[in-house]
Design an enzyme around this catalytic site. Structure first.
Site, PDB file in Angstrom:
ATOM      1  CG  ASP A 159      37.016  37.815  36.540  1.00 12.54           C
ATOM      2  OD1 ASP A 159      38.055  38.204  37.060  1.00 12.54           O
ATOM      3  OD2 ASP A 159      35.957  38.117  36.620  1.00 12.54           O
TER       4      ASP A 159
ATOM      5  CD  GLU B 187      36.708  43.878  44.738  1.00  8.88           C
ATOM      6  OE1 GLU B 187      36.980  43.115  43.638  1.00  8.88           O
ATOM      7  OE2 GLU B 187      37.914  45.042  44.677  1.00  8.88           O
TER       8      GLU B 187
END
Lengths: 268, 426
Positions: free
Chosen positions: A65, A54
């Site tokens: 995040d 990824e």
């Protein structure tokens, strides 16, 4: 009227991701800590047995995040990583690595490039699909159709708060597999995996028809062992970013390889 | 792109697309809005939208909300004819909707009161908020204290430093102020952090958003809680002068005071509306916060709308002397109203806002918030040909006490510049 275009098939490497066991999927922020440090870490992860890669496309405001990936995104952006640069790095790695590459990033930079244009460029660079955490399935119609035409998979997220009907909807809307967020929260290293995560994954198992991976807070072999029976693959991100942040350059890639290796063995 | 030589009065007459009393089923005003948030929050947003609709229609909720607005906040706020300012500027008869007289010194309380009543109804024990200048943080901390809720306020580290009095007020009200050190350390980053907090604690926490921004239902809900401003003003205009105003003016950061002021007048075809953004050091300087005037459509903080961003889609750091307008996005309904041309948008610079601040202080004895000074400055810039009987309503969204340090510093800078110039001339 939009022109009718035939859909393009998704890359076989992604279709086969779950045929040989439970893949461990490393997440690395593009260009972090440096371009060469990033490439070395990706190669080391692949050599250690990663099932897919990824690549994080840095964004100025990554609201899904935690601190580790926020920091890596900021550094990458400051060093001049743009969307075209991310695609260039993707292209370099896809030529070199046998495993499928997925791009993970936020919707705004993608929409500024244009959904169709981005999807085609990403596929041309060798990416096989995308994960866009701020694009829930309800908002994804246009993005999904652009992705289908370009032959890019869409991987949607499932959260512990997602009710069963939505799990079914997301499972049906994801191409090849979906992505379960282990806890309600942002990405980041967590100490252990709770019973509620297992309960959540058991619930997904009952509803989902496609495979699904689990991520957010996965960093230790114990985590993988604890969840092995409940998921089809494992994503590790913040822990790798932390290694890259804390180790001097040559050791960093070795550290990433070692971590992935340990998780791969735990997943066997 | 920036309009060339944009004259705000020239296209004030255009009213093309219909007023949308509410967003569509997907939370959109035309192409704008939506719910671009992590999956974890979707069920909570669906529940919130349903809870809000139910509460809004519930007479018991309305009664309690109206009662507190009256007894706790001190509403209705007055509509005041600024006679000396009108005489001096000769742009028309200027009426000020005095939101500066609302409890905590701005319109922000109208919204925090509504949202926290919802939080209490939903059994939540903790509220969180983002704040830039600290006005929304103070308004949230105030109502949280009134209802005995735990309150955490996210504030960019830079804002914590430059808005010390409001930080102190929040702490005295029992809130915890969490300085945000990520990103640019200002309002947009505080908003990211508040969303992250909510994702992690969505079960026990209510997120009180301070403007008509964010994922559906926030832009709609916040507008509904603020529309009292315009509803009062409309009645007051009829009572005090026997007719509706010709023009309404309000500043636009996220845009909650403007929508609150405008909404009740949307169907009054004779009433034109002007939204005023912060042009900072000028639209061409790159240092401004004028998302509608100079931004491009994109996605930030859960909704689609006009944004300040780079070609690569990275959000850029805005600038305004007014911390409350210093935001790179704008509410989705404003994005729609811009395209539909029901509202005209313009911008004024830091300098122009400071001049309006001084004028109102000296001529009317009212220190306006720097945000509200932007709305006034736009009135000053209207063409003088407008008849003197023209009725102009300005939303004075807040009071200026919080801005004294900024205004004094700017005055000193200007004095320095003048003395340097005169020294050079000697």
């Amino acid at each position: 009227m939009p022109q009718f275009r035939k859909d393009t098939a998704v890359d076989d490497r992604l279709r086969d991701l779950f045929t040989a066991g439970k893949p461990v999927i490393p997440f690395l922020t593009a260009g972090y800590p440096t371009v060469s440090g990033f490439v070395d870490a990706a190669v080391a992860a692949c050599d250690a047995g990663a099932g897919a890669l990824e690549i994080g496309m840095p964004f100025s405001d990554p609201l899904a995040d935690g601190p580790a990936i926020q920091y890596s995104s900021q550094i990458a952006l400051a060093s001049g990583i743009t969307m075209p640069r991310v695609l260039e790095l993707t292209s370099r790695l896809s030529a070199r690595l046998p495993i499928p590459i997925l791009l993970m990033g936020y919707l705004n930079p993608i929409s500024q490039m244009g959904f169709a244009r981005f999807a085609r460029a990403a596929r041309a660079a060798g990416a096989t699909g995308t994960i866009v955490p701020d694009c829930p399935i309800d908002e994804a119609a246009e993005w999904r159709s652009a992705s289908r035409q370009a032959g890019m998979a869409n991987v949607f997220l499932i959260a512990p708060t997602t009710p069963d009907e939505r799990v079914a909807l997301i499972d049906a809307g994801s191409t090849v597999f979906s992505y379960c967020v282990s806890v309600a929260g942002v990405t980041g290293v967590r100490r252990d995996v709770s019973e509620s995560t297992r309960r959540f994954l058991r619930r997904v198992r009952r509803v989902a028809k496609k495979p699904y991976v689990v991520g957010f807070g996965i960093s230790q072999p114990e985590h993988v062992r604890a969840l092995k029976l409940f998921a089809d693959g494992f994503v590790v991100g913040s822990a790798l970013v932390r290694i890259l942040r804390e180790s001097p350059k040559p050791q960093a890639a070795v550290g990433v390889g070692r971590t992935i290796g340990a998780l791969v063995r735990a997943a066997e | 792109m920036v309009n060339k030589k944009h004259n705000p009065a020239s296209d004030l007459g255009n009213r093309l697309a219909p007023f949308l009393p509410r967003p569509d089923r997907r939370g959109r005003f035309g192409a704008y809005g939506g719910r671009y948030v992590p999956e974890t929050l979707i069920p909570a947003l669906e529940r919130l939208a349903a809870d809000f609709e139910k509460a809004w229609k519930d007479p018991a909720f309305q009664k309690e909300y109206r009662r507190l607005m009256h007894e706790f906040a001190g509403r209705p706020t007055s509509l005041y004819f600024a006679e000396r300012l009108s005489t001096r500027w000769r742009r028309g008869r200027i009426y000020l909707k005095r939101e500066d007289l609302n409890h905590t010194g701005s319109h922000k309380l109208n919204n925090t009161l509504g949202q926290i009543l919802l939080a209490v109804r939903g059994g939540k024990k903790r509220v969180i908020a983002e704040t830039g200048a600290g006005q929304h943080g103070v308004a949230t901390a105030t109502v949280a204290a009134r209802f005995g809720l735990e309150c955490d306020v996210y504030m960019g580290k830079i804002d914590v430093e430059r808005q010390a009095p409001n930080v102190a007020r929040m702490k005295l009200l029992g809130a915890r102020v969490i300085p945000v050190e990520s990103g640019a350390q200002t309002l947009k980053d505080a908003t990211n952090e508040a969303i992250r907090d909510w994702v992690a604690r969505v079960d026990d926490t209510f997120y009180v958003i301070g403007s008509v921004v964010g994922p559906h239902p926030y832009p709609f809900m916040v507008r509904q809680f603020q529309r009292v401003i315009g509803e009062e003003a409309r009645t007051q205009f009829k009572l005090q002068i026997g007719r509706l105003p010709d023009l309404l003016v309000a500043c636009v950061g996220g845009g909650s005071n403007a929508l609150g002021f405008f909404t009740a007048f949307m169907k009054d075809k004779s009433v034109r509306m002007l939204g005023v953004e912060a042009a900072g050091c000028g639209l061409h300087s790159g240092k401004h916060a004028a998302s509608l005037s100079a931004g491009r459509v994109g996605i930030l903080h859960g909704s689609a709308g006009y944004l300040l961003q780079s070609d690569d889609g990275q959000i850029t750091v805005p600038h305004s002397i007014s911390a409350g307008l210093d935001y790179p996005g704008v509410g989705p309904e404003h994005s729609y109203l811009k395209d539909s041309r029901r509202v005209t948008y313009t911008s004024v610079t830091d300098e122009e806002a400071l001049a309006a601040f001084t004028a109102l202080s000296e001529l009317e004895g009212i220190l306006p918030a720097l945000e509200s000074a932007h709305a006034l400055a736009a009135v000053r810039k209207l063409p003088a040909r407008l008849s003197s009987n023209q009725i102009i309503g300005v939303c004075l969204s807040g009071r200026g006490d919080k801005d004294l340090a900024t205004v004094m510093a700017a005055a000193e800078l200007r004095a320095d510049a003048i003395s340097t110039r005169s020294r050079r001339m000697e």
